[in-house]
Design a protein around this motif. Sequence first.
Motif, PDB file in Angstrom:
ATOM      1  N   UNK A  47      75.682  93.357  35.252  1.00  0.00           N
ATOM      2  CA  UNK A  47      74.778  92.087  35.077  1.00  0.00           C
ATOM      3  C   UNK A  47      75.146  90.869  35.566  1.00  0.00           C
ATOM      4  N   UNK A  48      76.342  90.551  35.135  1.00  0.00           N
ATOM      5  CA  UNK A  48      76.990  89.127  35.198  1.00  0.00           C
ATOM      6  C   UNK A  48      76.880  88.797  36.937  1.00  0.00           C
ATOM      7  N   UNK A  49      77.410  89.885  37.636  1.00  0.00           N
ATOM      8  CA  UNK A  49      77.585  89.769  39.097  1.00  0.00           C
ATOM      9  C   UNK A  49      75.994  89.585  39.491  1.00  0.00           C
ATOM     10  N   UNK A  50      75.144  90.503  39.035  1.00  0.00           N
ATOM     11  CA  UNK A  50      73.911  90.458  39.552  1.00  0.00           C
ATOM     12  C   UNK A  50      73.096  89.176  39.378  1.00  0.00           C
ATOM     13  N   UNK A  51      73.457  88.503  38.215  1.00  0.00           N
ATOM     14  CA  UNK A  51      72.830  87.300  37.806  1.00  0.00           C
ATOM     15  C   UNK A  51      73.373  86.217  38.666  1.00  0.00           C
ATOM     16  N   UNK A  52      74.744  86.257  38.700  1.00  0.00           N
ATOM     17  CA  UNK A  52      75.396  84.737  38.921  1.00  0.00           C
ATOM     18  C   UNK A  52      76.079  84.899  40.518  1.00  0.00           C
ATOM     19  N   UNK A  53      76.800  86.081  40.718  1.00  0.00           N
ATOM     20  CA  UNK A  53      77.687  86.162  41.636  1.00  0.00           C
ATOM     21  C   UNK A  53      77.326  86.772  43.017  1.00  0.00           C
ATOM     22  N   UNK A  54      76.319  87.727  43.120  1.00  0.00           N
ATOM     23  CA  UNK A  54      75.576  88.445  44.077  1.00  0.00           C
ATOM     24  C   UNK A  54      74.167  88.234  44.486  1.00  0.00           C
ATOM     25  N   UNK A  55      73.509  87.265  43.787  1.00  0.00           N
ATOM     26  CA  UNK A  55      72.246  87.049  44.293  1.00  0.00           C
ATOM     27  C   UNK A  55      71.853  86.151  45.377  1.00  0.00           C
ATOM     28  N   UNK A  57      69.426  83.743  46.671  1.00  0.00           N
ATOM     29  CA  UNK A  57      68.129  83.243  46.124  1.00  0.00           C
ATOM     30  C   UNK A  57      67.495  82.555  47.302  1.00  0.00           C
ATOM     31  N   UNK A  58      66.005  82.695  47.428  1.00  0.00           N
ATOM     32  CA  UNK A  58      65.193  82.098  48.317  1.00  0.00           C
ATOM     33  C   UNK A  58      65.103  80.478  48.187  1.00  0.00           C
ATOM     34  N   UNK A  59      65.064  80.062  46.760  1.00  0.00           N
ATOM     35  CA  UNK A  59      65.093  78.670  46.348  1.00  0.00           C
ATOM     36  C   UNK A  59      66.423  78.053  46.411  1.00  0.00           C
ATOM     37  N   UNK A  60      66.217  76.730  47.030  1.00  0.00           N
ATOM     38  CA  UNK A  60      67.682  76.111  47.169  1.00  0.00           C
ATOM     39  C   UNK A  60      67.528  74.952  45.730  1.00  0.00           C
ATOM     40  N   UNK A  61      68.675  74.050  45.596  1.00  0.00           N
ATOM     41  CA  UNK A  61      68.697  73.236  44.488  1.00  0.00           C
ATOM     42  C   UNK A  61      67.577  72.012  44.768  1.00  0.00           C
ATOM     43  N   UNK A  62      66.923  71.668  43.791  1.00  0.00           N
ATOM     44  CA  UNK A  62      66.143  70.512  43.754  1.00  0.00           C
ATOM     45  C   UNK A  62      66.715  69.385  43.526  1.00  0.00           C
ATOM     46  N   UNK A  63      66.127  68.226  44.298  1.00  0.00           N
ATOM     47  CA  UNK A  63      66.592  66.804  43.836  1.00  0.00           C
ATOM     48  C   UNK A  63      66.667  66.705  42.073  1.00  0.00           C
ATOM     49  N   UNK A  64      67.443  65.801  41.838  1.00  0.00           N
ATOM     50  CA  UNK A  64      67.537  65.387  40.441  1.00  0.00           C
ATOM     51  C   UNK A  64      66.082  65.198  39.674  1.00  0.00           C
ATOM     52  N   UNK A  65      65.344  64.226  40.269  1.00  0.00           N
ATOM     53  CA  UNK A  65      64.036  63.708  39.830  1.00  0.00           C
ATOM     54  C   UNK A  65      63.081  64.981  39.688  1.00  0.00           C
ATOM     55  N   UNK A  66      63.484  66.025  40.198  1.00  0.00           N
ATOM     56  CA  UNK A  66      62.339  67.077  40.297  1.00  0.00           C
ATOM     57  C   UNK A  66      63.107  68.515  39.637  1.00  0.00           C
ATOM     58  N   UNK A  69      64.552  75.048  36.923  1.00  0.00           N
ATOM     59  CA  UNK A  69      65.734  76.164  36.937  1.00  0.00           C
ATOM     60  C   UNK A  69      65.839  76.556  38.287  1.00  0.00           C
ATOM     61  N   UNK A  70      66.839  77.240  38.460  1.00  0.00           N
ATOM     62  CA  UNK A  70      67.388  77.791  39.897  1.00  0.00           C
ATOM     63  C   UNK A  70      66.198  78.558  40.273  1.00  0.00           C
ATOM     64  N   UNK A  71      66.053  78.726  41.879  1.00  0.00           N
ATOM     65  CA  UNK A  71      65.105  79.408  42.505  1.00  0.00           C
ATOM     66  C   UNK A  71      63.845  79.248  42.046  1.00  0.00           C
ATOM     67  N   UNK A  72      63.455  77.902  42.031  1.00  0.00           N
ATOM     68  CA  UNK A  72      61.900  77.425  41.861  1.00  0.00           C
ATOM     69  C   UNK A  72      61.376  77.594  43.238  1.00  0.00           C
ATOM     70  N   UNK A  73      59.803  77.737  43.230  1.00  0.00           N
ATOM     71  CA  UNK A  73      59.100  77.517  44.464  1.00  0.00           C
ATOM     72  C   UNK A  73      59.436  76.453  45.260  1.00  0.00           C
ATOM     73  N   UNK A  74      59.454  75.350  44.285  1.00  0.00           N
ATOM     74  CA  UNK A  74      59.708  73.954  45.342  1.00  0.00           C
ATOM     75  C   UNK A  74      61.298  73.854  45.901  1.00  0.00           C
TER      76      UNK A  74
END
Length: 346
Positions: A47-55, A57-66, A69-74
């Motif tokens: 589960x740890x690998x699936x959650x953190x190490x091997x996923x 994700x389509x969503x990249x990191x948002x800028x700080x002011x926005x 969570x990870x993997x947001x549509x934005x």
Amino acid sequence: QVVRVPSIVGRVCDGGTISRHSAMQISMAFITAYRLAAGEAAIADFAFAAKHAAVVEMGTMMPARRARSPNEPGGIPFGVMADMVQSTRTKPDDPARASLEAVALAAVILDQIYLGSYMSGGVGFTQYATAAYTDNILEDYTYWAVDHIKDKYGGFCKSKPSSELIEKLGSEINSYALEMYERYPAAMEAHFGGSQRATVAAAATGIGVAFATGNANAGVNGWYLSMYQHRERLGRLGFYGYDLQDNCGAANSFSYRSDEGLPHELRGPNFPNYAMNVGHLSGYTGIAMAPHAARGDAYVCNPLIKIAFADKNLPFDFANITKEFGRGCLREFVPMGERSAIIPAK
């Protein structure tokens, strides 16, 4: 492996829940397949690998002011959003259709769901975004650009990107779009807001320039040219951020600064100046799609995304997005397992 979760998970929770939900599904499938006791250390590691190490994700990191969570549509870049669209696969000789379908998908996911719900608190931005995909006005402007490029510029991807080319071709497409609004009052009434007309005219201009040059950065500068001309011609654009973003965008479109220097396909609502401007994200996605569709590329940004959304068993047809939206409005398309109390399954 493509992992899918019910859309209601993302709607009720957030993007960060998606990977955790998928990890639980994978873990439960693992437990069932090997008849293991739940809670075993092996399952925890899996589960740890699936959650953190091997996923992936389509969503990249948002800028700080926005930040969310990870993997947001934005965090979905325009190029990744374009790869969700399958029209280039089913209609490879019609890049305009692919670009228009990309506009429609981004209008709903980025303009209406992300900006209109996640960021604004639920106002919806419905009228602003639907102008891009609920009638044939943008279609008319885009297909006029296609015919004009074939007639005057030798066809798709035949023109070298340059300031002179962007200004000449962009002015021609934009003039057509603005003249149609002036000539036909019904078009002006359909797109009754300055934001709507600015978006649609600029989207057609940017997509057309991208078709001619095979270059998305040239295309987005066609967008900015349209905005400059629109403001000078009619005295206004849209509300709030249009005066910021569309008057400084050309200057940073080729910037090397870390927060302004991404190629257009890798930008998205995760890009600081693009983070809160309704009506833009759909057009930007169409511009990201346009040069690749015109060249006949297999994908825009990521082949894994392209393949994942090509699954014929998906209930939503990502090759005919506007048609699917129409089916939803007519209650012909019902999301699987969602809102069954409100929309009874047939």
